[in-house]
Scaffold this active site. Sequence first.
Site, PDB file in Angstrom:
ATOM      1  N   LYS A 154       2.360 -11.108  -9.175  1.00 12.14           N
ATOM      2  CA  LYS A 154       1.069 -11.455  -8.553  1.00 12.14           C
ATOM      3  C   LYS A 154       1.193 -11.712  -7.059  1.00 12.14           C
ATOM      4  CE  LYS A 154      -1.589 -12.981 -12.524  1.00 12.14           C
ATOM      5  NZ  LYS A 154      -2.299 -14.081 -13.202  1.00 12.14           N
ATOM      6  N   LYS A 186       0.519   0.942 -20.673  1.00 16.62           N
ATOM      7  CA  LYS A 186      -0.341   0.295 -21.669  1.00 16.62           C
ATOM      8  C   LYS A 186      -1.800   0.262 -21.220  1.00 16.62           C
ATOM      9  CE  LYS A 186      -0.199  -4.644 -20.820  1.00 16.62           C
ATOM     10  NZ  LYS A 186      -0.055  -5.966 -21.394  1.00 16.62           N
ATOM     11  N   LYS A 202      -7.301  -3.344 -18.538  1.00 13.65           N
ATOM     12  CA  LYS A 202      -8.596  -3.382 -17.844  1.00 13.65           C
ATOM     13  C   LYS A 202      -8.424  -3.279 -16.337  1.00 13.65           C
ATOM     14  CE  LYS A 202      -8.640  -8.307 -18.596  1.00 13.65           C
ATOM     15  NZ  LYS A 202      -8.972  -9.269 -19.641  1.00 13.65           N
TER      16      LYS A 202
HETATM   17  P1  AMP Z   1      -4.460  -9.642 -20.995  1.00 17.04           P
HETATM   18  O1  AMP Z   1      -5.783  -8.979 -21.042  1.00 17.04           O
HETATM   19  O2  AMP Z   1      -3.394  -8.801 -20.375  1.00 17.04           O
HETATM   20  O3  AMP Z   1      -4.503 -11.069 -20.505  1.00 17.04           O
HETATM   21  O4  AMP Z   1      -4.004  -9.750 -22.532  1.00 17.04           O
HETATM   22  C1  AMP Z   1      -4.642 -10.529 -23.508  1.00 17.04           C
HETATM   23  C2  AMP Z   1      -3.911 -10.284 -24.824  1.00 17.04           C
HETATM   24  O5  AMP Z   1      -4.073  -8.898 -25.255  1.00 17.04           O
HETATM   25  C3  AMP Z   1      -2.387 -10.525 -24.723  1.00 17.04           C
HETATM   26  O6  AMP Z   1      -1.935 -11.128 -25.910  1.00 17.04           O
HETATM   27  C4  AMP Z   1      -1.842  -9.122 -24.582  1.00 17.04           C
HETATM   28  O7  AMP Z   1      -0.530  -9.015 -25.066  1.00 17.04           O
HETATM   29  C5  AMP Z   1      -2.803  -8.274 -25.416  1.00 17.04           C
HETATM   30  N1  AMP Z   1      -2.861  -6.900 -24.871  1.00 17.04           N
HETATM   31  C6  AMP Z   1      -3.278  -6.557 -23.633  1.00 17.04           C
HETATM   32  N2  AMP Z   1      -3.199  -5.211 -23.455  1.00 17.04           N
HETATM   33  C7  AMP Z   1      -2.701  -4.691 -24.614  1.00 17.04           C
HETATM   34  C8  AMP Z   1      -2.411  -3.360 -25.061  1.00 17.04           C
HETATM   35  N3  AMP Z   1      -2.614  -2.301 -24.287  1.00 17.04           N
HETATM   36  N4  AMP Z   1      -1.925  -3.198 -26.322  1.00 17.04           N
HETATM   37  C9  AMP Z   1      -1.745  -4.273 -27.115  1.00 17.04           C
HETATM   38  N5  AMP Z   1      -2.008  -5.559 -26.762  1.00 17.04           N
HETATM   39  C10 AMP Z   1      -2.495  -5.774 -25.526  1.00 17.04           C
END
Ligand code: AMP
Length: 357
Positions: A137, A220, A223
Amino acid sequence: MAAYGGHELDSCAMTASRDNEERPARRPRVFSGTQPTGALHLGNYLGAMRNYVALQETHDCIYCVVDLHAITIRQPRAELKRNTIETANMFLAAGVDPERSIVIVQSHVPQHTELAWILNTVAYMGELRRMTQFKDKTGGVEGESVSVGLFDYPVLMAADILLYRADAVPVGEDQKQHVELTRDLAERFNNAFGKTFVVPAPIIPPEGARIMGLDDPTKKMSKSAGSAYNYIALTDSPDEIRRKIKRAVTDSGTEVRPGDDKPALTNLVAIYGLLAGEAAETIIDRYAGKGYADFKADLAEVTVDALAPFQARMRELADDKGFTLDVLRLGAERAEAIAARTMQKVHERVGLVPRPD
Ligand code: AMP
Ligand code: TRP
């Protein structure tokens, strides 16, 4: 032993509780947090949210919208408010049951920040500086204008977890280092002041639960990806879903068959399988001799159908604002009762004089 997404999570959770606490016999406790920073996508749903729901069968769960973490990056006020309620609604629409689980907004339970302060006194600058998310970050340049909040983010996360003496913390791979720091802080505090905290174990979903981007299956789904064609937002309309899946990149060849040389198909078949509850073999057999177009058209319908009940529930929740507020009010009350007990113990261990009655 309960199998969970291919994991035997009870083994680690039970070890954590046996090692740590003289708590009355009850189900192990789970805590997890999600930042209210915008629409969630299919990766969040398949990788995290569905697990939140499944864990309710075996654990007492607390799910938290971590608004105080979100503000370590500047958030427009109206957007933060909207996203906070929408994230709570997403928990509920996905199937988190407020009768069984506690759903809270982090800033509603002031003990999170209080415990973060006390943990600050045992955390080291050096270990926080080594956190990869902090390095990411700040772009590796930690200078005069990096906020203290961003630096301290993992200590607040540790406070979230330790406050409830959670045994297990379901998170993505990227948060594993923060849970390890939480374990270190819990152990360090316990050694210095006497046994107070449960040392929690992370629950990381299996590799298969990593959903990749539709426009680039080597990264992966996210957003923060450059293009909206990377992800399917849980709030995308049926037509948007169809358009995005039609545009999704595929691999060379024509056969619907996952494989190391076919990252795009592997991802699309995995999504199909998870949403339809079918094994990859069943899907491969069904599309034998057919092309990508048939497969993608059906995948679009599978996705639309799978998200329909979730989206209908999201609309209901948006129309009934009072329901979510009731859930959050009750959640904060139940959470605060647990948090207050922990903080009383922490104050006593540290040597803070109780406020006279
Ligand atoms: P984030 O939006 O990155 O804060 O992630 C929120 C939750 O969603 C966390 O537990 C991540 O590990 C899961 N997550 C985010 N992106 C993915 C993805 N592409 N595939 C699987 N899990 C995800
Ligand atoms: N840092 C986590 C993320 O970005 C969110 C979070 C905050 C969290 N507090 C937590 C996750 C406590 C698990 C437990 O995804």
